[in-house]
Design an enzyme around this catalytic site. Sequence first.
Site, PDB file in Angstrom:
ATOM      1  N   ASN A  49     -11.895 -13.274  49.130  1.00 18.48           N
ATOM      2  CA  ASN A  49     -10.725 -12.408  49.278  1.00 18.48           C
ATOM      3  C   ASN A  49     -10.287 -12.185  50.602  1.00 18.48           C
ATOM      4  O   ASN A  49      -9.189 -12.150  51.089  1.00 18.48           O
ATOM      5  CB  ASN A  49     -11.020 -11.053  48.633  1.00 18.48           C
ATOM      6  CG  ASN A  49     -11.187 -11.313  47.164  1.00 18.48           C
ATOM      7  OD1 ASN A  49     -11.826 -10.389  46.462  1.00 18.48           O
ATOM      8  ND2 ASN A  49     -10.562 -12.014  46.483  1.00 18.48           N
ATOM      9  N   ARG A  81     -20.021 -12.746  41.940  1.00 17.44           N
ATOM     10  CA  ARG A  81     -19.373 -11.624  42.622  1.00 17.44           C
ATOM     11  C   ARG A  81     -19.105 -10.414  41.408  1.00 17.44           C
ATOM     12  O   ARG A  81     -19.290  -9.288  41.749  1.00 17.44           O
ATOM     13  CB  ARG A  81     -17.993 -11.979  43.124  1.00 17.44           C
ATOM     14  CG  ARG A  81     -17.080 -12.688  42.237  1.00 17.44           C
ATOM     15  CD  ARG A  81     -15.744 -13.027  43.007  1.00 17.44           C
ATOM     16  NE  ARG A  81     -14.954 -13.928  42.563  1.00 17.44           N
ATOM     17  CZ  ARG A  81     -14.848 -15.268  42.246  1.00 17.44           C
ATOM     18  NH1 ARG A  81     -15.785 -15.994  42.366  1.00 17.44           N
ATOM     19  NH2 ARG A  81     -13.702 -15.725  41.712  1.00 17.44           N
ATOM     20  N   ARG A 120      16.986   1.728  -1.250  1.00 15.53           N
ATOM     21  CA  ARG A 120      15.653   1.104  -1.066  1.00 15.53           C
ATOM     22  C   ARG A 120      15.607  -0.360  -1.230  1.00 15.53           C
ATOM     23  O   ARG A 120      15.016  -1.053  -0.531  1.00 15.53           O
ATOM     24  CB  ARG A 120      14.621   1.791  -1.445  1.00 15.53           C
ATOM     25  CG  ARG A 120      14.172   3.086  -0.822  1.00 15.53           C
ATOM     26  CD  ARG A 120      13.071   4.221  -1.432  1.00 15.53           C
ATOM     27  NE  ARG A 120      13.290   4.331  -2.757  1.00 15.53           N
ATOM     28  CZ  ARG A 120      12.410   4.035  -3.668  1.00 15.53           C
ATOM     29  NH1 ARG A 120      11.494   3.304  -3.517  1.00 15.53           N
ATOM     30  NH2 ARG A 120      12.812   4.481  -4.880  1.00 15.53           N
ATOM     31  N   GLY A 154       0.822  -1.246   0.059  1.00 14.10           N
ATOM     32  CA  GLY A 154      -0.121   0.060   0.121  1.00 14.10           C
ATOM     33  C   GLY A 154       0.922   1.234   0.151  1.00 14.10           C
ATOM     34  O   GLY A 154       1.931   1.182   0.465  1.00 14.10           O
ATOM     35  N   GLU A 160     -13.637 -16.533  36.095  1.00 12.49           N
ATOM     36  CA  GLU A 160     -12.134 -16.595  36.771  1.00 12.49           C
ATOM     37  C   GLU A 160     -11.289 -18.008  36.089  1.00 12.49           C
ATOM     38  O   GLU A 160     -12.180 -18.993  35.999  1.00 12.49           O
ATOM     39  CB  GLU A 160     -12.045 -16.529  38.170  1.00 12.49           C
ATOM     40  CG  GLU A 160     -10.701 -16.667  38.882  1.00 12.49           C
ATOM     41  CD  GLU A 160      -9.795 -15.730  38.354  1.00 12.49           C
ATOM     42  OE1 GLU A 160      -9.612 -15.263  37.165  1.00 12.49           O
ATOM     43  OE2 GLU A 160      -8.977 -14.973  39.313  1.00 12.49           O
ATOM     44  N   SER A 218       1.301   0.137   8.919  1.00 13.55           N
ATOM     45  CA  SER A 218       2.093  -0.285  10.252  1.00 13.55           C
ATOM     46  C   SER A 218       1.132  -0.246  11.347  1.00 13.55           C
ATOM     47  O   SER A 218       1.554  -1.136  11.992  1.00 13.55           O
ATOM     48  CB  SER A 218       2.899   1.076  10.289  1.00 13.55           C
ATOM     49  OG  SER A 218       4.111   1.270   9.451  1.00 13.55           O
ATOM     50  N   ALA A 227      -7.469 -12.922  37.089  1.00 16.97           N
ATOM     51  CA  ALA A 227      -6.391 -13.575  36.043  1.00 16.97           C
ATOM     52  C   ALA A 227      -6.955 -13.403  34.621  1.00 16.97           C
ATOM     53  O   ALA A 227      -6.267 -12.895  33.769  1.00 16.97           O
ATOM     54  CB  ALA A 227      -6.402 -15.351  36.360  1.00 16.97           C
ATOM     55  N   ARG A 273     -11.891  -5.306  38.153  1.00 16.59           N
ATOM     56  CA  ARG A 273     -12.184  -6.697  39.067  1.00 16.59           C
ATOM     57  C   ARG A 273     -13.404  -6.528  39.760  1.00 16.59           C
ATOM     58  O   ARG A 273     -14.078  -5.508  40.060  1.00 16.59           O
ATOM     59  CB  ARG A 273     -11.108  -6.891  40.244  1.00 16.59           C
ATOM     60  CG  ARG A 273      -9.704  -7.215  39.257  1.00 16.59           C
ATOM     61  CD  ARG A 273      -8.554  -7.525  40.288  1.00 16.59           C
ATOM     62  NE  ARG A 273      -8.923  -8.510  41.145  1.00 16.59           N
ATOM     63  CZ  ARG A 273      -8.217  -9.024  42.224  1.00 16.59           C
ATOM     64  NH1 ARG A 273      -7.071  -8.278  42.619  1.00 16.59           N
ATOM     65  NH2 ARG A 273      -8.381 -10.026  43.008  1.00 16.59           N
ATOM     66  N   HIS A 274     -14.042  -7.590  40.126  1.00 14.40           N
ATOM     67  CA  HIS A 274     -15.245  -7.561  41.010  1.00 14.40           C
ATOM     68  C   HIS A 274     -14.696  -6.936  42.492  1.00 14.40           C
ATOM     69  O   HIS A 274     -13.735  -6.594  42.777  1.00 14.40           O
ATOM     70  CB  HIS A 274     -15.710  -9.254  41.397  1.00 14.40           C
ATOM     71  CG  HIS A 274     -14.713  -9.918  41.740  1.00 14.40           C
ATOM     72  ND1 HIS A 274     -14.315 -10.043  43.242  1.00 14.40           N
ATOM     73  CD2 HIS A 274     -13.826 -10.708  41.231  1.00 14.40           C
ATOM     74  CE1 HIS A 274     -13.349 -10.726  43.268  1.00 14.40           C
ATOM     75  NE2 HIS A 274     -12.985 -11.318  42.239  1.00 14.40           N
ATOM     76  N   ARG A 334      -1.575   4.709   4.561  1.00 21.28           N
ATOM     77  CA  ARG A 334      -2.592   3.815   4.207  1.00 21.28           C
ATOM     78  C   ARG A 334      -3.000   2.742   5.662  1.00 21.28           C
ATOM     79  O   ARG A 334      -3.660   2.037   5.540  1.00 21.28           O
ATOM     80  CB  ARG A 334      -2.666   3.163   3.308  1.00 21.28           C
ATOM     81  CG  ARG A 334      -3.397   3.699   1.856  1.00 21.28           C
ATOM     82  CD  ARG A 334      -3.002   4.973   1.528  1.00 21.28           C
ATOM     83  NE  ARG A 334      -3.447   5.509   0.342  1.00 21.28           N
ATOM     84  CZ  ARG A 334      -3.036   6.701  -0.341  1.00 21.28           C
ATOM     85  NH1 ARG A 334      -2.091   7.261   0.422  1.00 21.28           N
ATOM     86  NH2 ARG A 334      -3.685   6.984  -1.214  1.00 21.28           N
ATOM     87  N   HIS A 388     -12.363 -10.977  36.529  1.00 24.18           N
ATOM     88  CA  HIS A 388     -11.519 -11.454  37.672  1.00 24.18           C
ATOM     89  C   HIS A 388     -10.087 -11.207  37.436  1.00 24.18           C
ATOM     90  O   HIS A 388      -9.845 -10.994  36.289  1.00 24.18           O
ATOM     91  CB  HIS A 388     -11.951 -12.953  37.885  1.00 24.18           C
ATOM     92  CG  HIS A 388     -13.261 -13.370  38.082  1.00 24.18           C
ATOM     93  ND1 HIS A 388     -13.890 -13.345  39.183  1.00 24.18           N
ATOM     94  CD2 HIS A 388     -14.358 -13.326  37.058  1.00 24.18           C
ATOM     95  CE1 HIS A 388     -15.352 -13.783  38.865  1.00 24.18           C
ATOM     96  NE2 HIS A 388     -15.296 -13.636  37.637  1.00 24.18           N
ATOM     97  N   THR A 439       5.976  -0.582   1.600  1.00 26.60           N
ATOM     98  CA  THR A 439       4.942  -0.143   0.543  1.00 26.60           C
ATOM     99  C   THR A 439       4.837  -1.673  -0.281  1.00 26.60           C
ATOM    100  O   THR A 439       3.606  -1.702  -0.935  1.00 26.60           O
ATOM    101  CB  THR A 439       5.326   1.060  -0.343  1.00 26.60           C
ATOM    102  OG1 THR A 439       6.714   0.860  -0.781  1.00 26.60           O
ATOM    103  CG2 THR A 439       5.248   2.223   0.404  1.00 26.60           C
ATOM    104  N   PRO A 495       2.093   4.881   1.345  1.00 20.32           N
ATOM    105  CA  PRO A 495       2.346   5.471   2.608  1.00 20.32           C
ATOM    106  C   PRO A 495       0.916   6.135   3.111  1.00 20.32           C
ATOM    107  O   PRO A 495       0.176   6.514   2.523  1.00 20.32           O
ATOM    108  CB  PRO A 495       3.462   6.601   2.368  1.00 20.32           C
ATOM    109  CG  PRO A 495       3.873   6.257   1.196  1.00 20.32           C
ATOM    110  CD  PRO A 495       2.960   5.645   0.235  1.00 20.32           C
TER     111      PRO A 495
END
Lengths: 528, 480
Positions: free
Chosen positions: B248, B292, B89, B33, B312, B40, B379, B241-242, B37, B377, B117, B35
Site C-alpha cells: 500500500n 496481511r 384485487r 402465504g 484478494e 416480502s 475488492a 480491510r487488512h 408471514r 481485501h 398472498t 399476510p
Amino acid sequence: MDTLLTADLAAKSFMLRRRSSTNVDAIHDLPEKESLAPAQLYSTESGRLFHSGRIVISTVGLPARGKTHISVALARYLRWLGVKTHIFHLGDYRRAHVGQTGEMPDDYFHVNASSSSVLLRNKILKKCREEILHFLNHENGQIAIYDAVNPLAAGRRALAREFEKHNVQTLFIESACTDERIIEENVRSVKISSPDYKNWTPEEAVRDYLQRINSRIPHFETMEETDLHYVKMINAGERVIVNNCAFGYLSQRIVFYLLNLHIKSRQTYFCRAGTTKDEENYKADASLSAEGEAYAHKMTDTLIAHRESERRNLIAHGAPESTALKPLNVWTSTRRRTVETGAEFEARGYRVRQRSQMSQLNPGVCEKMSERKIREKFPDEVAKHEQDPYHHRYPRAESYHDLAVRLEPIILELEREQNDLLIIAHESVLRVLYGYLMACSATDIPKLQFPRNEIIEIIPASYNNSAKRIHIPGLPQKLVPGSPEDIQIPVAPSGTASPFSGIGTPAEEGSGSLPLRPRIAVTSHSPT
Amino acid sequence: MRPATRTRGSSNAVTNGVGVQAEDTRICVVMVGLPARGKSLIAQKVVRYLGWLSITAKCFNVGNYRRTATPQPNAAFFDTSNKEGERLRKAAAEAAVDDMCKWFRSPDNLIAILDATNSTKPRRRWIKERCDAEGIETIFVESKCDREDIILSNILEVKTTSPDYEGLDPEHAAKDFLERIKMYERVYETLDEDEADMTYCKIINVGSQVIINRIQDYLQSRVVYYLMNLHIKPRSIWISRHGESMYNLSGQIGGDANLSARGRKYAEELPTLVKRSAGDSPLTVWTSTLKRTAQTAQHLPYEKLAWKALDELDSGVCDGLTYAEIEEKYPRDFKARDEDKYNYRYLGGESYRDVVIRLEPIIMELERSENILIVTHQAVLRCIYAYFMGSTQEKSPWMEVPLHCLIRLTPRAYKTEEERLFADVPAVSTWREKGSKAAHQVQTLSISECAEMCTDIACAQDTPENSRRPSPSIAAQTKP
C-alpha cells in the site's frame, strides 16, 4: 445394502468394515492414515469440523428404494468435504452373524417375531451400534451412515434416544417410492443381476423379488415423527420433505446435496484441451495452435464414434433399433484453449457451457521457472511441497486443495446433470473431479494422469463407480504427455519426487520416473 | 432445462474474449402465504442474492398495483364477499402478471418474483397456466406459520410501517391488519396434493419443516438451499480491510506483503475497536490466506478461520505493479478496466465477476452464521458489501473502502444498517477514481480527513438512496 441378495458381495469383504478389494472406487475404504480430504477447509485436533457435531445418518426404507445409492453418494460428498464418514451396512453384520450359508429366521423382520428372532435381531443391532459409537468416539469419526431398513417408528425413536445419550445427533433419510415403476426399474437394474435369478425372465425375477420383500418385511411405517430430524425423499427426489433439520452446518449441506441427487445413471467423460500457441505461459491465455485444433477434431470424432458404437452395441444386445443415447452436453472452463477445444462440438449442434470455476490450477510465481531455479529460489517451498503436494501452495499459486474448494458448485451440478457430460479442462481440474467421482485420497490426486490421447469415461453404479479409457488414435506423440500449460521441468531421476509432481507431468512417458499410475481400471466393473 | 444457451453480451465485449453464461431458464417465483408471514422479506432477499450473482431478478408486488387504485383500504376491502374489493384485487394481480410477462421478453431477465398472498388454488393454477403459455417455469414458495409469537412480531416490526397504514396510529393499524389477515384466512388454501404437479417449496414455521416438490433444475435448487439457510436471529457482520501493507505504501497492487508499522498499529487497536462495537457477544473471525489479513487479525481473541476464497482479486500479470506501471505497460487494459471494471478480467487473473462467483459459498455461510468479523481485501470487501447493500455492478467496484476502518452491517427485515468505525491510525488511500490518472497518493490523511472523504465518496459512489446520511461514522442505509 440390499438385504437379500448380496451374499456374493459379503463374501468379498474380508472384514465387517468393508475395504473394496478392487482398485476401482475407494468409497468403501476407510482412509488408512490421517490425511486431509480433497476439499476439507481446515483441520482440528479432534479431526472433526468445529462447526458441526457428530451425526449418525440413518437410512429408512424398504429394499430397492435406492438407500445404498444415497448412502454411497452422500459418503462420497461428505468425505470430499473433509468430514470423516463411514458407512455401516447392517446387512453385513447380519450376514456375518448367520454366516454365508446360514438361513435367517423367516420372521426376522416381523413385528411379532419369535423370541429367538428378537434376540438375534438385538444382538446384531447391538454389534453394529457398538462399532458406530466406537468410530464416533474413538476414531475421530464425525458422520456414521447407518444403512438399514429401520421400518418402525418405535425402533427409530429408540435409535435416536440411544445415540442422544452419547451426544450424537441422528438424522434419518427415508427413501420412499409411491411410483411402482421406479421400484421395478431399481430391482431390475440392481437386484436381479444376482446368480439366484439366472435363467429367469426379468419380469418374473422382479415379481419374485418384490414378493420376497413383502413377505419378509410386512410392516413398514413411513416417517411421520415430527420430533425427529428427518429428510424424506419421495420417488427419487421428486418430492423432498425436510423436517426439523436446521440444526447445523452439515445437515443443511446434506439437504442441498440431496436436492441435486438423482438415481438415473449417465456417463461422464473427461478430456484435455488442445495445445496452444504460447505453451509455457499460464497468464497469456493463448488460443489453440494448429496442432491443438487438429487434436480437437480428432477428439470430437473419437468420442462421437465411441458413443455411436455403444449405441449399436445396445441394439445388438436386443434394444430396439430406435434406441437413442442420452443427449451429450459439454462443459469447458473460460480459458480460451478449452473453449476452442469444445468449439467443434458446438459447431455440430451440441450444447456447450463455460464454467469459470473450472479454470486450471494457478501456478503462481513459479510459472516458467526451471526445476533448478525453483530449488534455488525456494528451497523451503520445495521441501514443503514434497511433504504434502496436495495442500502445499507455491508462492502466489493455488494448491489442489484450493482448486477442490473452488470446484464445489461444479460437483453439485455434476450430480444434478441428467444428460451425458463431457468435461474439457486442464489436467489439474480433471484430477480433482476424477478424485471426487472415484474417491481418491488427497495424496493420490496430484499424481493422476490424463494423457491427451485418451478420453476417460466414468461409468456410474450405485455401489461404486468405474472408469475406462477411450484411445484417440493418430495423434502426434509430442502432443500426448504433459500439460501444455505445465511448467517445463526436466524429468527427475527415478525415485526423486519432483517439486511439481502436483502441477506438472513429466515430459516423457515411459522414462522410468513416472508417478504412480492412477487408479483407473481398464475394464468395467459390476459389483452386485 | 431448455437446450439453448446464451452468452451474456455485455461481458463478452469487454472481458478477454469469454463471458459468463446463464442458463436460458426463466423462472417465476410465486410467493404464497397469509399476510405477515415474511413473504416480502424472502422476496427481497432472493432478488438481492440473485442480482449479486448477476442473475437479473425483479420483484413484482401485487400490493403496489392494488395501492394505485386504493391507497389506504381498510380490512373490509379484503373481505372476499366484497365484490368491488375482489374485482380490484384480481385486476391488480392481472396487471402485475402482465407486466412480468412483458419484462421477461427482454432476454437478460431471468427470474421474477410475484409477491402476493396467492392464497387460493384457482389463483395459483391461473398463474401457472399464464406462465406455461409464456414458456416460463414456476416455483411456488409458501411461507406457512401458525406460531402466534412470530406472526405478531412480524406485524409489529414490518406491517405497521407499510404504506397502507402510513400516518395511522400503530395500534389501530395492527388491529386492522389482524382483521385483514382473518379475511384471507377464510379462503386460504395451503399447497397440497392437488398441486403435486407443480414445483413448490413450502416452508413451515420458519423452516422447522420444509417440503420441496419437483425441483427441476440446479438454479431452483440453489434458490431453495438459499431459502433454507436464512434465519431471523438478530446478528451483525463486521468487515475490515487488512491494515496498511508495505505494498500500500509503495502503491503496488496484489502481492503478499507484510503490514507496515501503521498497519501493525491498526492490528493492535482492532480488538478495542471490535469490543466497542460488539461488546461481549461471541463472534468468529474469518481472514484470507494472505499474510496481511492474518497479521491484522492476530490480536483478536476469537476463533479464527482462514478462507482461500477471501483472498484478494488476482491481478494476473499486473500483480505487484503500481497503477502507473499498469497504465504504462498495458495502456489498453488499463482503459478497458476503467470502462467496465466489473467484467474486466486481468490477463491471467480475475474479474470482479469471478470474485463474486468464488465468494458465493462464503455468502451462504454468512447467511447461516451469526456474528462474524471478516478481515479481507479491498475488492473482496466491495463484493461482500455489495451483497448486503444491494449496490449495482457499475458502482460496487468503485466504492471507497478506506484502510483502518471497521464496517458493521446489521441485516434487518427490509434493509441492512451500516455503521463505520475508524481507528485513529493514519493510512494511505488506495482508492482511485474512475477515469482518473494513475497517480499514487503519497500523502497520508488524518483521521478526520479520512472520515470526511469517506462520506463524500459514499454519497457520490454508493447507492443513491443513502445520500442524506446523518453523520459519517454512523450511517444507516435504507433499502426500499
